[in-house]
Enzyme design. Structure first.
Site, short mmCIF file in Angstrom:
data_model
loop_
_atom_site.label_atom_id
_atom_site.label_comp_id
_atom_site.label_asym_id
_atom_site.label_seq_id
_atom_site.Cartn_x
_atom_site.Cartn_y
_atom_site.Cartn_z
N ALA A 66 0.82 -1.20 0.00
CA ALA A 66 0.00 0.00 0.00
C ALA A 66 0.86 1.26 0.00
CB ALA A 66 -0.94 0.01 1.19
N THR A 67 2.01 1.20 0.63
CA THR A 67 2.87 2.39 0.64
C THR A 67 3.17 2.82 -0.79
OG1 THR A 67 3.84 1.79 2.76
CG2 THR A 67 5.10 3.31 1.38
N ASN B 24 -5.78 3.12 11.01
CA ASN B 24 -5.08 1.95 11.48
C ASN B 24 -4.90 1.91 12.99
OD1 ASN B 24 -3.52 4.16 10.29
ND2 ASN B 24 -1.78 3.19 11.28
N GLN C 63 -7.04 -0.64 5.75
CA GLN C 63 -7.65 -1.28 6.92
C GLN C 63 -9.09 -1.69 6.67
OE1 GLN C 63 -6.16 -2.03 9.82
NE2 GLN C 63 -4.19 -1.03 9.44
N SER D 205 -3.64 -3.39 0.64
CA SER D 205 -2.42 -4.12 0.96
C SER D 205 -2.74 -5.57 1.28
CB SER D 205 -1.75 -3.45 2.16
OG SER D 205 -0.57 -4.14 2.50
N GLY D 206 -1.95 -6.49 0.73
CA GLY D 206 -2.20 -7.91 0.95
C GLY D 206 -2.11 -8.33 2.41
N HIS D 207 -1.09 -7.83 3.10
CA HIS D 207 -0.82 -8.40 4.43
C HIS D 207 -1.77 -7.92 5.51
CE1 HIS D 207 1.41 -5.05 6.53
NE2 HIS D 207 1.56 -4.62 5.30
N THR E 123 8.29 -6.94 -13.64
CA THR E 123 7.70 -8.27 -13.82
C THR E 123 6.75 -8.57 -12.67
OG1 THR E 123 9.63 -9.02 -15.03
CG2 THR E 123 8.24 -10.72 -14.02
N CYS F 42 8.21 5.26 24.25
CA CYS F 42 9.11 5.61 25.33
C CYS F 42 10.52 5.28 24.89
CB CYS F 42 8.74 4.85 26.60
SG CYS F 42 9.83 5.18 27.98
C1 LIG Z 1 -3.80 2.75 6.92
C2 LIG Z 1 -2.54 2.22 6.32
N1 LIG Z 1 -2.06 2.74 5.19
C3 LIG Z 1 -0.92 2.29 4.62
C4 LIG Z 1 -0.20 1.25 5.17
C5 LIG Z 1 1.06 0.77 4.49
O1 LIG Z 1 0.83 -0.48 3.88
P1 LIG Z 1 2.00 -1.42 3.39
O2 LIG Z 1 2.54 -2.06 4.62
O3 LIG Z 1 1.33 -2.41 2.50
O4 LIG Z 1 2.99 -0.60 2.66
C6 LIG Z 1 -0.67 0.68 6.35
C7 LIG Z 1 0.07 -0.41 7.01
O5 LIG Z 1 1.02 -0.25 7.73
C8 LIG Z 1 -1.86 1.17 6.94
O6 LIG Z 1 -2.33 0.66 8.09
#
Ligand SMILES: Cc1ncc(COP(=O)(O)O)c(C=O)c1O
Lengths: 405, 140
Positions: free
Chosen positions: A74-75, A154, A182, A202-204, A243, A329
Protein backbone atom coordinates in the site's frame (compact mmCIF):
# COMPACT_ATOMS: atom_id res chain seq x y z
CA UNK A 1 -6.03 -25.50 24.34
CA UNK A 2 -4.91 -21.93 24.55
CA UNK A 3 -1.63 -21.35 22.77
CA UNK A 4 0.71 -18.56 23.81
CA UNK A 5 1.68 -15.99 22.68
CA UNK A 6 -1.67 -14.74 21.45
CA UNK A 7 -1.67 -12.55 18.36
CA UNK A 8 -4.04 -9.60 18.77
CA UNK A 9 -2.34 -7.01 16.59
CA UNK A 10 -4.23 -7.54 13.35
CA UNK A 11 -4.12 -3.85 12.42
CA UNK A 12 -0.36 -4.23 12.07
CA UNK A 13 -0.41 -7.29 9.93
CA UNK A 14 -2.38 -10.48 9.59
CA UNK A 15 -1.41 -14.10 9.33
CA UNK A 16 -1.51 -15.32 5.75
CA UNK A 17 -4.54 -17.57 5.55
CA UNK A 18 -3.41 -21.19 4.98
CA UNK A 19 -5.81 -21.34 2.03
CA UNK A 20 -3.94 -18.41 0.51
CA UNK A 21 -0.61 -20.13 1.00
CA UNK A 22 -1.97 -23.27 -0.67
CA UNK A 23 -3.12 -21.24 -3.65
CA UNK A 24 0.27 -19.60 -3.99
CA UNK A 25 2.57 -22.60 -3.80
CA UNK A 26 2.10 -23.97 -7.35
CA UNK A 27 3.14 -20.58 -8.68
CA UNK A 28 6.53 -20.97 -7.06
CA UNK A 29 7.02 -24.53 -8.23
CA UNK A 30 5.44 -25.75 -11.49
CA UNK A 31 3.68 -22.61 -12.66
CA UNK A 32 6.59 -20.23 -12.45
CA UNK A 33 6.15 -18.51 -15.80
CA UNK A 34 6.43 -14.81 -16.51
CA UNK A 35 2.96 -13.37 -17.03
CA UNK A 36 4.38 -11.18 -19.80
CA UNK A 37 5.65 -14.15 -21.84
CA UNK A 38 3.19 -14.26 -24.67
CA UNK A 39 4.59 -17.19 -26.61
CA UNK A 40 4.50 -20.28 -24.42
CA UNK A 41 2.18 -22.02 -22.01
CA UNK A 42 4.21 -21.05 -18.96
CA UNK A 43 3.47 -17.42 -19.69
CA UNK A 44 -0.18 -18.03 -20.55
CA UNK A 45 -0.75 -19.95 -17.35
CA UNK A 46 0.78 -17.17 -15.27
CA UNK A 47 -1.12 -14.48 -17.14
CA UNK A 48 -4.35 -16.34 -16.66
CA UNK A 49 -3.75 -16.58 -12.92
CA UNK A 50 -3.03 -12.86 -12.73
CA UNK A 51 -6.23 -12.17 -14.64
CA UNK A 52 -8.18 -14.31 -12.22
CA UNK A 53 -6.68 -12.41 -9.28
CA UNK A 54 -7.71 -9.10 -10.83
CA UNK A 55 -11.27 -10.40 -11.03
CA UNK A 56 -11.23 -11.59 -7.44
CA UNK A 57 -10.00 -8.21 -6.21
CA UNK A 58 -12.41 -6.37 -8.48
CA UNK A 59 -15.30 -8.37 -7.02
CA UNK A 60 -14.38 -7.34 -3.52
CA UNK A 61 -14.27 -3.61 -4.20
CA UNK A 62 -16.74 -3.42 -7.09
CA UNK A 63 -14.24 -2.55 -9.79
CA UNK A 64 -13.42 -3.96 -13.20
CA UNK A 65 -10.43 -6.33 -13.38
CA UNK A 66 -8.37 -4.06 -15.60
CA UNK A 67 -8.63 -1.19 -13.13
CA UNK A 68 -6.31 -2.99 -10.68
CA UNK A 69 -2.62 -2.01 -10.73
CA UNK A 70 -0.37 -4.30 -8.72
CA UNK A 71 2.25 -2.70 -6.48
CA UNK A 72 4.64 -3.88 -3.79
CA UNK A 73 2.23 -2.83 -1.06
CA UNK A 74 0.00 0.00 0.00
CA UNK A 75 2.87 2.39 0.64
CA UNK A 76 3.79 2.19 -3.01
CA UNK A 77 0.16 2.33 -4.11
CA UNK A 78 -0.37 5.53 -2.11
CA UNK A 79 2.83 7.07 -3.48
CA UNK A 80 1.76 6.22 -6.99
CA UNK A 81 -1.74 7.59 -6.49
CA UNK A 82 -0.71 10.89 -4.95
CA UNK A 83 2.45 11.63 -6.90
CA UNK A 84 1.04 10.17 -10.09
CA UNK A 85 -2.08 12.34 -9.95
CA UNK A 86 -0.20 15.43 -8.79
CA UNK A 87 2.26 15.26 -11.64
CA UNK A 88 -0.30 14.31 -14.28
CA UNK A 89 -2.78 17.02 -13.36
CA UNK A 90 -0.43 19.81 -12.27
CA UNK A 91 -1.52 22.02 -15.13
CA UNK A 92 -5.03 21.86 -13.73
CA UNK A 93 -4.04 22.80 -10.24
CA UNK A 94 -1.61 22.24 -7.38
CA UNK A 95 -3.82 21.80 -4.33
CA UNK A 96 -4.40 18.56 -2.44
CA UNK A 97 -6.64 17.95 0.56
CA UNK A 98 -5.98 15.27 3.15
CA UNK A 99 -6.28 15.00 6.93
CA UNK A 100 -3.95 14.77 9.89
CA UNK A 101 -4.49 11.18 11.02
CA UNK A 102 -3.58 9.58 7.70
CA UNK A 103 -0.90 6.90 7.65
CA UNK A 104 2.66 8.16 7.18
CA UNK A 105 2.61 6.75 3.64
CA UNK A 106 0.15 9.53 2.80
CA UNK A 107 1.49 12.27 5.07
CA UNK A 108 5.10 11.90 4.02
CA UNK A 109 4.18 11.68 0.36
CA UNK A 110 2.24 14.92 0.78
CA UNK A 111 5.25 16.51 2.46
CA UNK A 112 7.36 15.51 -0.51
CA UNK A 113 4.81 17.04 -2.87
CA UNK A 114 4.87 20.25 -0.84
CA UNK A 115 8.60 20.44 -1.44
CA UNK A 116 7.87 20.09 -5.12
CA UNK A 117 5.57 23.10 -5.06
CA UNK A 118 2.19 21.57 -4.33
CA UNK A 119 -0.07 22.93 -1.64
CA UNK A 120 -1.54 20.51 0.83
CA UNK A 121 -4.34 21.13 3.30
CA UNK A 122 -4.24 18.82 6.32
CA UNK A 123 -7.72 18.92 7.77
CA UNK A 124 -8.08 18.50 11.53
CA UNK A 125 -10.28 15.70 12.87
CA UNK A 126 -12.92 15.76 15.58
CA UNK A 127 -12.57 13.96 18.91
CA UNK A 128 -13.55 10.68 17.22
CA UNK A 129 -10.90 11.05 14.55
CA UNK A 130 -13.33 11.89 11.77
CA UNK A 131 -13.58 14.60 9.13
CA UNK A 132 -16.77 15.66 7.40
CA UNK A 133 -17.55 16.21 3.75
CA UNK A 134 -18.48 19.75 4.80
CA UNK A 135 -14.92 20.40 6.00
CA UNK A 136 -13.64 19.28 2.64
CA UNK A 137 -16.11 21.46 0.79
CA UNK A 138 -14.86 24.45 2.75
CA UNK A 139 -11.23 23.65 2.00
CA UNK A 140 -11.73 23.27 -1.75
CA UNK A 141 -10.21 25.88 -4.02
CA UNK A 142 -10.26 26.19 -7.80
CA UNK A 143 -6.75 24.70 -7.70
CA UNK A 144 -7.78 21.50 -5.90
CA UNK A 145 -7.02 18.40 -7.94
CA UNK A 146 -7.15 15.61 -5.39
CA UNK A 147 -8.73 14.65 -2.09
CA UNK A 148 -7.13 11.78 -0.15
CA UNK A 149 -8.96 10.51 2.93
CA UNK A 150 -8.48 7.08 4.45
CA UNK A 151 -11.46 4.76 4.77
CA UNK A 152 -10.49 3.52 8.24
CA UNK A 153 -7.72 4.51 10.58
CA UNK A 154 -5.08 1.95 11.48
CA UNK A 155 -4.66 3.04 15.11
CA UNK A 156 -8.11 3.93 16.33
CA UNK A 157 -10.25 2.15 13.75
CA UNK A 158 -12.46 5.18 13.11
CA UNK A 159 -14.28 5.12 9.78
CA UNK A 160 -14.49 8.21 7.58
CA UNK A 161 -17.61 9.28 5.68
CA UNK A 162 -16.19 8.01 2.40
CA UNK A 163 -19.49 7.96 0.53
CA UNK A 164 -20.29 11.59 1.35
CA UNK A 165 -16.77 12.66 0.43
CA UNK A 166 -16.91 10.71 -2.83
CA UNK A 167 -20.20 12.35 -3.70
CA UNK A 168 -18.81 15.80 -3.07
CA UNK A 169 -15.73 15.11 -5.17
CA UNK A 170 -17.87 13.81 -8.05
CA UNK A 171 -20.01 16.92 -7.85
CA UNK A 172 -16.91 19.13 -8.00
CA UNK A 173 -15.03 17.07 -10.57
CA UNK A 174 -12.11 16.45 -8.22
CA UNK A 175 -10.34 13.10 -7.98
CA UNK A 176 -10.80 11.13 -4.79
CA UNK A 177 -8.24 8.67 -3.43
CA UNK A 178 -8.83 6.58 -0.35
CA UNK A 179 -6.30 4.57 1.64
CA UNK A 180 -8.53 1.58 2.27
CA UNK A 181 -5.80 -0.67 3.66
CA UNK A 182 -7.65 -1.28 6.92
CA UNK A 183 -11.11 -1.31 5.43
CA UNK A 184 -10.88 -3.68 2.46
CA UNK A 185 -12.10 -7.11 3.46
CA UNK A 186 -13.36 -5.86 6.84
CA UNK A 187 -16.23 -3.60 5.85
CA UNK A 188 -18.12 -3.31 2.56
CA UNK A 189 -16.32 -1.11 0.04
CA UNK A 190 -17.66 -0.36 -3.41
CA UNK A 191 -15.79 2.10 -5.58
CA UNK A 192 -18.83 3.02 -7.68
CA UNK A 193 -21.30 3.43 -4.84
CA UNK A 194 -18.74 5.44 -2.86
CA UNK A 195 -17.49 7.60 -5.69
CA UNK A 196 -13.89 6.46 -5.29
CA UNK A 197 -11.48 7.17 -8.16
CA UNK A 198 -8.35 5.66 -6.65
CA UNK A 199 -8.05 3.14 -3.83
CA UNK A 200 -4.98 1.69 -2.12
CA UNK A 201 -4.95 -1.72 -0.51
CA UNK A 202 -2.42 -4.12 0.96
CA UNK A 203 -2.20 -7.91 0.95
CA UNK A 204 -0.82 -8.40 4.43
CA UNK A 205 -3.68 -6.60 6.17
CA UNK A 206 -6.28 -8.93 4.69
CA UNK A 207 -4.76 -12.37 5.32
CA UNK A 208 -2.73 -12.27 2.14
CA UNK A 209 1.03 -12.17 1.71
CA UNK A 210 3.38 -9.27 2.45
CA UNK A 211 5.04 -7.47 -0.42
CA UNK A 212 1.96 -7.11 -2.57
CA UNK A 213 -0.68 -4.41 -2.77
CA UNK A 214 -2.85 -2.84 -5.36
CA UNK A 215 -4.02 0.50 -6.57
CA UNK A 216 -7.45 0.72 -8.07
CA UNK A 217 -7.43 3.35 -10.83
CA UNK A 218 -10.82 4.30 -12.28
CA UNK A 219 -11.06 3.78 -16.03
CA UNK A 220 -14.39 5.39 -16.78
CA UNK A 221 -16.25 8.51 -15.54
CA UNK A 222 -13.62 9.81 -15.26
CA UNK A 223 -10.70 7.96 -16.78
CA UNK A 224 -7.94 8.64 -14.27
CA UNK A 225 -4.43 9.04 -15.63
CA UNK A 226 -1.23 8.77 -13.63
CA UNK A 227 2.35 9.75 -14.16
CA UNK A 228 4.23 6.48 -13.56
CA UNK A 229 6.74 6.47 -10.71
CA UNK A 230 8.61 3.38 -11.86
CA UNK A 231 9.66 3.21 -15.48
CA UNK A 232 10.52 0.09 -17.40
CA UNK A 233 8.80 -2.56 -19.44
CA UNK A 234 5.44 -0.88 -19.43
CA UNK A 235 3.57 -3.40 -17.30
CA UNK A 236 0.25 -2.52 -15.69
CA UNK A 237 -0.89 -0.23 -18.48
CA UNK A 238 2.42 1.58 -18.19
CA UNK A 239 1.58 2.82 -14.71
CA UNK A 240 3.87 0.42 -12.86
CA UNK A 241 6.62 -1.40 -14.65
CA UNK A 242 8.25 -4.54 -13.33
CA UNK A 243 7.70 -8.27 -13.82
CA UNK A 244 4.58 -9.26 -11.96
CA UNK A 245 5.16 -11.33 -8.80
CA UNK A 246 2.67 -13.97 -9.81
CA UNK A 247 2.63 -16.03 -6.58
CA UNK A 248 1.99 -12.89 -4.52
CA UNK A 249 -0.69 -11.72 -6.90
CA UNK A 250 -2.39 -15.10 -6.77
CA UNK A 251 -2.21 -14.84 -2.98
CA UNK A 252 -3.77 -11.39 -2.94
CA UNK A 253 -6.49 -12.62 -5.28
CA UNK A 254 -7.27 -15.63 -3.12
CA UNK A 255 -7.24 -13.45 0.01
CA UNK A 256 -9.70 -11.08 -1.64
CA UNK A 257 -11.90 -13.95 -2.71
CA UNK A 258 -12.03 -15.34 0.83
CA UNK A 259 -12.92 -11.89 2.18
CA UNK A 260 -15.59 -11.53 -0.50
CA UNK A 261 -17.21 -14.81 0.48
CA UNK A 262 -16.76 -14.65 4.24
CA UNK A 263 -16.70 -10.99 5.23
CA UNK A 264 -20.35 -10.77 6.26
CA UNK A 265 -20.04 -13.65 8.72
CA UNK A 266 -16.51 -12.89 9.79
CA UNK A 267 -17.12 -9.26 10.63
CA UNK A 268 -19.98 -10.30 12.89
CA UNK A 269 -17.64 -12.60 14.76
CA UNK A 270 -14.78 -10.11 15.09
CA UNK A 271 -17.26 -7.46 16.20
CA UNK A 272 -18.72 -9.76 18.84
CA UNK A 273 -15.26 -10.64 20.16
CA UNK A 274 -14.18 -6.99 20.08
CA UNK A 275 -17.21 -5.95 22.08
CA UNK A 276 -16.69 -8.76 24.54
CA UNK A 277 -13.09 -7.65 25.02
CA UNK A 278 -13.95 -3.98 25.31
CA UNK A 279 -16.79 -4.48 27.78
CA UNK A 280 -14.92 -7.15 29.72
CA UNK A 281 -11.95 -4.87 30.26
CA UNK A 282 -13.65 -1.53 30.65
CA UNK A 283 -16.36 -2.72 33.05
CA UNK A 284 -13.67 -3.95 35.43
CA UNK A 285 -11.29 -1.03 35.13
CA UNK A 286 -12.46 2.45 36.09
CA UNK A 287 -10.85 5.31 34.20
CA UNK A 288 -10.30 3.35 31.04
CA UNK A 289 -11.35 5.10 27.87
CA UNK A 290 -12.00 4.00 24.31
CA UNK A 291 -10.14 6.04 21.68
CA UNK A 292 -11.83 6.71 18.37
CA UNK A 293 -15.49 6.50 17.50
CA UNK A 294 -17.61 4.28 19.76
CA UNK A 295 -19.61 2.72 16.90
CA UNK A 296 -18.28 3.92 13.57
CA UNK A 297 -15.14 1.89 13.75
CA UNK A 298 -13.56 -1.25 12.32
CA UNK A 299 -15.23 -4.32 13.80
CA UNK A 300 -12.00 -5.80 15.23
CA UNK A 301 -10.35 -2.68 16.61
CA UNK A 302 -10.37 -1.54 20.23
CA UNK A 303 -7.97 1.21 21.26
CA UNK A 304 -8.17 1.77 25.01
CA UNK A 305 -6.33 4.14 27.35
CA UNK A 306 -5.77 3.08 30.94
CA UNK A 307 -5.22 6.16 33.07
CA UNK A 308 -2.12 6.14 35.34
CA UNK A 309 -0.49 3.23 33.50
CA UNK A 310 2.07 3.63 30.72
CA UNK A 311 1.30 1.64 27.59
CA UNK A 312 4.71 0.18 26.93
CA UNK A 313 5.02 -0.83 30.57
CA UNK A 314 1.66 -2.54 30.31
CA UNK A 315 2.72 -4.35 27.15
CA UNK A 316 5.58 -5.92 29.07
CA UNK A 317 3.10 -7.14 31.66
CA UNK A 318 0.93 -8.73 29.02
CA UNK A 319 3.85 -9.92 26.95
CA UNK A 320 2.12 -13.15 26.01
CA UNK A 321 -0.33 -11.03 24.07
CA UNK A 322 0.88 -9.19 20.98
CA UNK A 323 -0.70 -5.73 20.85
CA UNK A 324 0.48 -2.19 20.08
CA UNK A 325 0.74 0.98 22.12
CA UNK A 326 0.42 4.64 21.21
CA UNK A 327 3.18 5.31 23.67
CA UNK A 328 6.71 5.77 22.48
CA UNK A 329 9.11 5.61 25.33
CA UNK A 330 12.43 5.85 23.54
CA UNK A 331 15.03 8.54 23.59
CA UNK A 332 14.48 8.96 19.87
CA UNK A 333 10.87 9.88 20.38
CA UNK A 334 9.09 10.72 23.59
CA UNK A 335 6.06 11.89 21.71
CA UNK A 336 3.08 9.63 21.83
CA UNK A 337 0.97 8.75 18.80
CA UNK A 338 0.21 11.70 16.53
CA UNK A 339 -3.16 10.13 15.78
CA UNK A 340 -4.26 10.20 19.41
CA UNK A 341 -2.91 13.72 19.79
CA UNK A 342 -4.93 14.86 16.80
CA UNK A 343 -8.08 13.62 18.54
CA UNK A 344 -7.24 15.78 21.53
CA UNK A 345 -6.47 12.80 23.75
CA UNK A 346 -4.00 14.29 26.23
CA UNK A 347 -0.38 13.14 25.98
CA UNK A 348 -0.70 11.35 29.28
CA UNK A 349 -3.63 9.23 28.11
CA UNK A 350 -1.98 8.76 24.73
CA UNK A 351 0.98 7.23 26.55
CA UNK A 352 -1.51 4.96 28.32
CA UNK A 353 -3.08 3.51 25.19
CA UNK A 354 -3.16 -0.05 23.93
CA UNK A 355 -4.46 -1.08 20.54
CA UNK A 356 -6.14 -4.47 20.36
CA UNK A 357 -6.69 -5.76 16.84
CA UNK A 358 -8.94 -8.79 16.70
CA UNK A 359 -8.91 -10.78 13.50
CA UNK A 360 -9.97 -13.89 11.66
CA UNK A 361 -8.00 -16.33 13.78
CA UNK A 362 -8.78 -15.05 17.28
CA UNK A 363 -10.94 -17.19 19.53
CA UNK A 364 -13.34 -16.59 22.39
CA UNK A 365 -10.95 -18.37 24.72
CA UNK A 366 -8.18 -15.96 23.78
CA UNK A 367 -10.40 -12.98 24.45
CA UNK A 368 -11.30 -14.33 27.90
CA UNK A 369 -7.63 -14.82 28.68
CA UNK A 370 -6.72 -11.32 27.52
CA UNK A 371 -9.49 -9.70 29.55
CA UNK A 372 -8.27 -11.35 32.76
CA UNK A 373 -4.64 -10.63 32.08
CA UNK A 374 -5.14 -6.96 31.18
CA UNK A 375 -7.31 -6.31 34.22
CA UNK A 376 -4.80 -7.98 36.52
CA UNK A 377 -1.79 -6.18 35.07
CA UNK A 378 -3.41 -2.74 34.96
CA UNK A 379 -4.35 -3.12 38.60
CA UNK A 380 -0.84 -4.25 39.50
CA UNK A 381 0.75 -1.35 37.63
CA UNK A 382 -1.66 1.15 39.13
CA UNK A 383 -0.56 0.01 42.58
CA UNK A 384 2.95 0.82 41.40
CA UNK A 385 2.02 4.16 39.83
CA UNK A 386 2.77 7.47 41.58
CA UNK A 387 0.07 9.09 39.45
CA UNK A 388 -2.55 6.65 40.66
CA UNK A 389 -1.47 7.26 44.25
CA UNK A 390 -1.76 11.03 43.82
CA UNK A 391 -5.15 10.72 42.17
CA UNK A 392 -6.35 8.54 45.06
CA UNK A 393 -5.16 11.21 47.47
CA UNK A 394 -7.20 13.76 45.58
CA UNK A 395 -4.22 15.60 44.13
CA UNK A 396 -4.94 17.24 40.79
CA UNK A 397 -2.18 15.97 38.51
CA UNK A 398 -2.45 19.12 36.43
CA UNK A 399 -1.55 21.25 39.46
CA UNK A 400 1.91 19.71 39.70
CA UNK A 401 4.93 21.28 38.12
CA UNK A 402 6.53 18.34 36.40
CA UNK A 403 10.21 18.39 35.70
CA UNK A 404 10.10 16.65 32.36
CA UNK A 405 13.30 15.49 30.76
CA UNK B 1 13.36 -5.44 20.98
CA UNK B 2 13.71 -8.26 23.49
CA UNK B 3 14.38 -7.22 27.07
CA UNK B 4 17.20 -8.50 29.24
CA UNK B 5 16.38 -11.07 31.90
CA UNK B 6 17.35 -8.57 34.58
CA UNK B 7 14.85 -6.00 33.36
CA UNK B 8 12.15 -8.62 33.27
CA UNK B 9 13.09 -9.88 36.73
CA UNK B 10 12.77 -6.42 38.28
CA UNK B 11 9.64 -5.70 36.30
CA UNK B 12 7.94 -8.90 37.39
CA UNK B 13 9.19 -8.75 40.98
CA UNK B 14 9.83 -5.11 41.68
CA UNK B 15 11.63 -4.46 44.96
CA UNK B 16 10.50 -1.83 47.43
CA UNK B 17 7.29 -0.63 45.82
CA UNK B 18 5.49 1.75 48.14
CA UNK B 19 5.59 5.07 49.92
CA UNK B 20 6.78 6.62 53.14
CA UNK B 21 4.99 9.49 54.80
CA UNK B 22 6.19 12.40 52.79
CA UNK B 23 6.09 14.83 55.70
CA UNK B 24 8.35 12.67 57.87
CA UNK B 25 11.51 14.66 58.57
CA UNK B 26 13.71 11.67 57.90
CA UNK B 27 12.17 10.99 54.54
CA UNK B 28 13.45 12.50 51.31
CA UNK B 29 11.19 12.40 48.25
CA UNK B 30 12.23 12.82 44.64
CA UNK B 31 9.56 13.15 41.97
CA UNK B 32 10.93 13.39 38.44
CA UNK B 33 9.65 13.07 34.91
CA UNK B 34 6.27 14.10 33.54
CA UNK B 35 3.11 12.23 32.58
CA UNK B 36 3.14 13.81 29.11
CA UNK B 37 6.58 12.32 28.53
CA UNK B 38 5.49 8.87 29.53
CA UNK B 39 7.51 8.46 32.69
CA UNK B 40 7.17 9.69 36.25
CA UNK B 41 9.32 8.32 38.99
CA UNK B 42 8.81 8.84 42.68
CA UNK B 43 11.68 7.67 44.79
CA UNK B 44 11.89 8.01 48.59
CA UNK B 45 14.65 7.42 51.08
CA UNK B 46 14.35 6.95 54.81
CA UNK B 47 17.46 8.20 56.58
CA UNK B 48 18.58 7.36 60.09
CA UNK B 49 19.32 10.80 61.52
CA UNK B 50 21.83 9.41 64.00
CA UNK B 51 24.01 7.58 61.50
CA UNK B 52 23.16 9.47 58.31
CA UNK B 53 22.65 6.11 56.60
CA UNK B 54 19.81 5.35 54.21
CA UNK B 55 17.87 2.69 56.07
CA UNK B 56 15.15 2.08 53.56
CA UNK B 57 14.03 3.19 50.12
CA UNK B 58 10.77 2.93 48.20
CA UNK B 59 9.52 3.82 44.75
CA UNK B 60 6.48 4.18 42.57
CA UNK B 61 6.88 4.52 38.82
CA UNK B 62 4.66 5.33 35.86
CA UNK B 63 6.61 4.22 32.84
CA UNK B 64 7.87 1.45 30.66
CA UNK B 65 9.42 -1.74 31.95
CA UNK B 66 12.92 -0.26 31.83
CA UNK B 67 11.82 2.71 33.94
CA UNK B 68 10.26 0.39 36.50
CA UNK B 69 13.34 -1.84 36.56
CA UNK B 70 15.69 1.16 36.90
CA UNK B 71 13.71 2.47 39.86
CA UNK B 72 13.53 -0.90 41.52
CA UNK B 73 17.26 -1.40 41.15
CA UNK B 74 17.97 2.10 42.46
CA UNK B 75 16.03 1.44 45.67
CA UNK B 76 17.94 -1.79 46.15
CA UNK B 77 21.25 -0.03 45.80
CA UNK B 78 20.26 2.84 48.07
CA UNK B 79 19.50 0.73 51.10
CA UNK B 80 22.37 0.75 53.57
CA UNK B 81 24.32 3.44 51.76
CA UNK B 82 25.49 6.74 53.19
CA UNK B 83 24.18 9.89 51.54
CA UNK B 84 27.59 10.43 50.06
CA UNK B 85 27.76 6.97 48.51
CA UNK B 86 24.22 7.34 47.25
CA UNK B 87 25.16 10.53 45.48
CA UNK B 88 27.91 8.63 43.72
CA UNK B 89 25.48 6.26 41.97
CA UNK B 90 25.64 6.90 38.24
CA UNK B 91 23.07 6.14 35.59
CA UNK B 92 25.72 4.28 33.61
CA UNK B 93 25.92 1.70 36.40
CA UNK B 94 22.21 1.11 36.06
CA UNK B 95 22.54 0.81 32.29
CA UNK B 96 25.23 -1.78 32.75
CA UNK B 97 23.51 -3.79 35.46
CA UNK B 98 20.20 -4.00 33.59
CA UNK B 99 21.72 -4.15 30.10
CA UNK B 100 19.45 -1.30 29.04
CA UNK B 101 19.37 -0.79 25.29
CA UNK B 102 20.45 2.65 24.02
CA UNK B 103 16.88 3.87 23.51
CA UNK B 104 16.19 3.22 27.20
CA UNK B 105 19.18 5.03 28.65
CA UNK B 106 16.93 7.95 29.60
CA UNK B 107 15.18 5.67 32.11
CA UNK B 108 18.44 5.30 34.02
CA UNK B 109 19.04 9.05 33.82
CA UNK B 110 15.66 9.56 35.38
CA UNK B 111 16.52 7.13 38.19
CA UNK B 112 19.75 9.02 38.93
CA UNK B 113 17.83 12.30 38.90
CA UNK B 114 15.30 10.84 41.32
CA UNK B 115 18.03 9.73 43.72
CA UNK B 116 19.54 13.21 43.69
CA UNK B 117 16.16 14.87 44.10
CA UNK B 118 15.27 12.65 47.05
CA UNK B 119 18.56 13.41 48.79
CA UNK B 120 18.19 17.10 48.15
CA UNK B 121 14.68 17.05 49.54
CA UNK B 122 15.93 15.28 52.66
CA UNK B 123 18.78 17.74 53.11
CA UNK B 124 16.51 20.74 52.59
CA UNK B 125 14.16 19.45 55.23
CA UNK B 126 17.00 18.95 57.69
CA UNK B 127 18.37 22.42 57.13
CA UNK B 128 14.98 24.03 57.54
CA UNK B 129 14.40 22.30 60.85
CA UNK B 130 17.84 23.25 62.14
CA UNK B 131 17.14 26.83 61.25
CA UNK B 132 13.79 26.65 62.93
CA UNK B 133 15.37 25.15 66.08
CA UNK B 134 13.02 22.22 66.25
CA UNK B 135 9.90 24.20 65.83
CA UNK B 136 7.12 21.78 65.02
CA UNK B 137 7.01 21.24 61.30
CA UNK B 138 3.78 21.71 59.47
CA UNK B 139 2.50 18.48 58.09
CA UNK B 140 0.99 18.72 54.67
C1 LIG C 1 -3.80 2.75 6.92
C2 LIG C 1 -2.54 2.22 6.32
N1 LIG C 1 -2.06 2.74 5.19
C3 LIG C 1 -0.92 2.29 4.62
C4 LIG C 1 -0.20 1.25 5.17
C5 LIG C 1 1.06 0.77 4.49
O1 LIG C 1 0.83 -0.48 3.88
P1 LIG C 1 2.00 -1.42 3.39
O2 LIG C 1 2.54 -2.06 4.62
O3 LIG C 1 1.33 -2.41 2.50
O4 LIG C 1 2.99 -0.60 2.66
C6 LIG C 1 -0.67 0.68 6.35
C7 LIG C 1 0.07 -0.41 7.01
O5 LIG C 1 1.02 -0.25 7.73
C8 LIG C 1 -1.86 1.17 6.94
O6 LIG C 1 -2.33 0.66 8.09
Amino acid sequence: MLKLPIYMDNNSTTRTDPRVVDAMIPFFTEKFGNAASRNHPFGWEADEAVGEARKQIGNLIGSGPSEIIFTSGATEAINLALKGVAQMYKKKGNHIITQVTEHKATLDTCKRLEKDGFQVTYLPVDKFGQVSAEQIREALTDKTILVSIMAANNEIGSLQPIKAIGKLCKEKGILFHTDAVQAVGKIPINVDEMGIDLLSMSGHKMYGPKGIGALYVRKKDPRVRLDPQIDGGGHERGMRSGTLPVPLIVGLGEAADICYREMAEESKKTYRLREKLRKGIMSQLPESYINGHPDERLPGNANISFAYVEGEGLMMGIKDVAVSSGSACTSASLEPSYVLRALGVGDELAHSSIRFGIGRFNTEEEVDYVIDLVVREVNRLREMSPLYEMAQEGIDLKSIEWSGH
Amino acid sequence: MPYSDKILEHYNNPRNVGSFTQSDLNVGTGLVGAPECGDVLKLQILVNPATGMIEDAKFKTFGCGSAIASSSLATEWLKGKSIEDALAIRNTQIVEELALPPVKVHCSVLAEDAIKAAIKNFQDKQQNTNAEKREPVAVG
